[in-house]
Write a protein that holds these residues in place. Structure first.
Motif, short mmCIF file in Angstrom:
data_model
loop_
_atom_site.label_atom_id
_atom_site.label_comp_id
_atom_site.label_asym_id
_atom_site.label_seq_id
_atom_site.Cartn_x
_atom_site.Cartn_y
_atom_site.Cartn_z
N ASP A 185 0.78 -1.29 0.11
CA ASP A 185 -0.08 -0.18 -0.04
C ASP A 185 0.80 1.27 -0.10
OD1 ASP A 185 -2.38 -0.87 -0.17
OD2 ASP A 185 -2.85 -1.41 1.98
N SER A 186 2.13 1.23 0.09
CA SER A 186 2.98 2.27 0.21
C SER A 186 3.24 2.82 -1.17
CB SER A 186 4.50 1.92 0.73
OG SER A 186 5.32 2.96 0.65
N ASN A 187 2.76 4.22 -1.49
CA ASN A 187 2.89 4.70 -2.70
C ASN A 187 4.34 4.79 -3.17
OD1 ASN A 187 0.19 5.29 -3.22
ND2 ASN A 187 0.31 7.39 -2.26
N ARG A 188 5.24 5.29 -2.39
CA ARG A 188 6.69 5.68 -2.62
C ARG A 188 7.44 3.93 -2.47
NH1 ARG A 188 10.94 5.94 1.33
NH2 ARG A 188 12.82 7.08 0.22
N GLY A 189 6.92 3.13 -1.98
CA GLY A 189 7.61 1.82 -1.75
C GLY A 189 7.03 1.19 -3.19
N GLU A 190 6.03 1.34 -3.67
CA GLU A 190 5.59 0.64 -4.93
C GLU A 190 6.30 1.21 -6.09
OE1 GLU A 190 3.15 -2.33 -5.81
OE2 GLU A 190 4.50 -2.43 -4.27
N ALA A 191 6.75 2.45 -5.86
CA ALA A 191 7.32 3.36 -6.98
C ALA A 191 8.67 2.82 -7.08
CB ALA A 191 7.15 4.83 -6.73
N TYR A 192 9.35 2.18 -6.04
CA TYR A 192 10.51 1.79 -6.05
C TYR A 192 10.63 0.38 -6.61
CZ TYR A 192 13.29 5.77 -4.40
OH TYR A 192 13.94 6.95 -4.32
N ARG A 193 9.53 -0.16 -6.10
CA ARG A 193 9.64 -1.78 -6.37
C ARG A 193 9.26 -2.15 -7.76
NH1 ARG A 193 7.83 -1.98 -1.12
NH2 ARG A 193 5.54 -1.27 -1.66
N LEU A 194 8.29 -1.25 -8.35
CA LEU A 194 8.20 -1.59 -9.82
C LEU A 194 8.93 -0.69 -10.71
CD1 LEU A 194 4.24 -0.72 -9.50
CD2 LEU A 194 5.46 -2.91 -10.03
N GLY A 195 10.23 -0.14 -10.08
CA GLY A 195 11.21 0.61 -11.27
C GLY A 195 10.81 1.87 -11.64
N TYR A 196 9.89 2.27 -11.33
CA TYR A 196 9.60 3.88 -11.61
C TYR A 196 10.47 4.83 -11.36
CZ TYR A 196 5.10 1.68 -12.48
OH TYR A 196 4.05 0.81 -13.08
N LEU A 197 11.01 4.44 -9.75
CA LEU A 197 12.27 5.17 -9.22
C LEU A 197 13.27 4.26 -9.09
CD1 LEU A 197 10.36 7.49 -6.63
CD2 LEU A 197 11.43 8.12 -8.80
N ASP A 198 14.53 4.64 -8.99
CA ASP A 198 15.73 3.88 -8.84
C ASP A 198 16.66 4.42 -7.87
OD1 ASP A 198 18.02 2.32 -9.54
OD2 ASP A 198 17.94 2.45 -11.60
N PRO A 199 17.02 3.79 -6.94
CA PRO A 199 17.99 4.25 -5.98
C PRO A 199 19.53 4.57 -6.77
CG PRO A 199 17.15 2.25 -4.95
CD PRO A 199 16.57 2.42 -6.70
N ALA A 200 19.69 3.98 -7.71
CA ALA A 200 20.97 4.41 -8.29
C ALA A 200 20.78 5.51 -9.22
CB ALA A 200 21.31 3.26 -9.32
N ASP A 201 19.70 6.21 -9.48
CA ASP A 201 19.17 7.21 -10.39
C ASP A 201 18.34 8.28 -9.51
OD1 ASP A 201 19.13 9.21 -12.46
OD2 ASP A 201 17.47 8.00 -13.28
N PRO A 202 19.12 8.71 -8.49
CA PRO A 202 18.24 9.47 -7.53
C PRO A 202 18.07 10.96 -7.87
CG PRO A 202 20.27 9.52 -6.62
CD PRO A 202 20.58 8.75 -7.83
N PRO A 203 16.90 11.67 -7.66
CA PRO A 203 16.50 13.23 -7.93
C PRO A 203 17.38 14.00 -6.95
CG PRO A 203 14.85 12.33 -6.45
CD PRO A 203 15.79 11.29 -6.77
N GLU A 204 17.38 15.29 -7.12
CA GLU A 204 18.40 16.11 -6.49
C GLU A 204 17.83 16.01 -4.88
OE1 GLU A 204 18.10 20.92 -5.84
OE2 GLU A 204 18.88 20.22 -7.87
N ALA A 205 16.74 15.98 -4.62
CA ALA A 205 16.16 15.70 -3.19
C ALA A 205 14.87 14.88 -3.22
CB ALA A 205 15.98 17.25 -2.68
N GLU A 206 14.73 14.12 -2.30
CA GLU A 206 13.39 13.48 -2.10
C GLU A 206 12.82 13.49 -0.69
OE1 GLU A 206 11.33 9.09 -2.63
OE2 GLU A 206 13.45 9.43 -3.01
N LEU A 207 11.53 13.87 -0.57
CA LEU A 207 10.98 14.13 0.71
C LEU A 207 9.86 13.05 0.82
CD1 LEU A 207 11.02 15.67 3.26
CD2 LEU A 207 9.43 17.24 2.05
N PRO A 208 10.01 12.06 1.43
CA PRO A 208 9.01 11.08 1.96
C PRO A 208 8.09 11.72 2.81
CG PRO A 208 11.06 9.88 2.03
CD PRO A 208 11.31 11.67 1.93
N LEU A 209 6.60 11.54 2.95
CA LEU A 209 5.66 12.09 3.71
C LEU A 209 5.62 10.96 4.88
CD1 LEU A 209 2.54 13.29 1.46
CD2 LEU A 209 4.83 14.24 1.93
N TYR A 210 6.11 9.63 4.67
CA TYR A 210 6.02 8.86 5.94
C TYR A 210 7.30 7.94 5.88
CZ TYR A 210 4.56 5.39 9.24
OH TYR A 210 4.28 4.57 10.50
N LEU A 211 7.99 7.88 7.08
CA LEU A 211 8.99 6.99 7.15
C LEU A 211 8.58 5.92 8.24
CD1 LEU A 211 12.29 9.43 7.32
CD2 LEU A 211 11.35 7.94 5.43
#
Length: 218
Positions: free
Chosen positions: A71-97
């Motif tokens: 159910d985590s929006n951010r988690g799913e974005a990484y798991r599905l490859g939409y975001l990649d830890p090896a290709d980070p943006p300039e800054a990322e602000l999660p709403l929940y940790l």
């Protein structure tokens, strides 16, 4: 008045719009939702190439669940490859940790908006629920003026969420809203009519991308 773009492939159309909006700014401040919007983000990230490293990224809402939860929006974005830890943006602000209380998350996000986002946003990437909700702002529920706040009894599960506030979202000069599928047609009609019960009504610079009939081709 929102611009309406009808596209046979709304994900590709929205990704092209998002890429253009982000390329026009030196260090764009972007807030995204999950679901199909996250897929759009993935396409735009690849299309941007090195320019992606200039994007400051946060989320319009998040479920108060662990990163590993489906159910985590951010988690799913990484798991599905939409975001990649090896290709980070300039800054990322999660709403929940993981492990945060709602109060701790609010304090951290408020501080992060000031420190990394200069207190505002440039571009939104949103979805539209069948009930007309965007972010975790639901019709018929109060929308506090805070820049970020907790939702403790969401009418759509899971009940515990974090969301950016409507005032912060409405101040962004550009937004792309995805509204695909016949089930979204009634909510889309209400949004296009400017129904004030819908949180996205009156958002500045809003472009709605849909595969539903009506509107014009972009």
């Amino acid at each position: 008045m929102a611009d309406l773009v009808r596209a046979a492939t709304p994900l590709a159309a929205a990704a092209a719009l998002l890429r253009g909006a982000l390329e026009a700014l030196p260090h764009p401040r972007l807030a995204v939702s999950g679901g199909s919007a996250a897929a759009v983000l993935g396409l735009a990230r690849l299309a941007l190439g090195p320019r992606w490293r200039r994007v400051r990224l946060t989320w319009v809402d998040e479920r108060r669940v662990p990163f590993a939860d489906p159910d985590s929006n951010r988690g799913e974005a990484y798991r599905l490859g939409y975001l990649d830890p090896a290709d980070p943006p300039e800054a990322e602000l999660p709403l929940y940790l993981d492990g945060e209380s709602a109060e701790e998350a609010c304090r951290r996000v408020e501080a992060g908006l000031d420190a990394a986002f200069d207190g505002g946003l440039d571009v939104l990437l949103l979805g539209l629920g069948e009930d007309g909700h965007s972010a975790s702002l639901f019709p018929g529920r109060p929308w506090p003026p805070d820049r970020v706040h907790a939702v403790d009894a969401s009418p759509k599960p899971p009940p515990g969420r974090m969301t950016l506030g409507r005032d912060l979202l409405a101040a962004a000069p550009a937004g792309i809203l995805m509204a695909s599928g016949a089930a979204k047609a009634p909510a889309l009609a209400r949004l296009l009519q400017g129904d004030p019960a819908l949180p996205a009504s009156g958002f500045r610079g809003l472009t709605i991308v849909t595969d539903l009939s009506g509107g014009h081709h972009g």
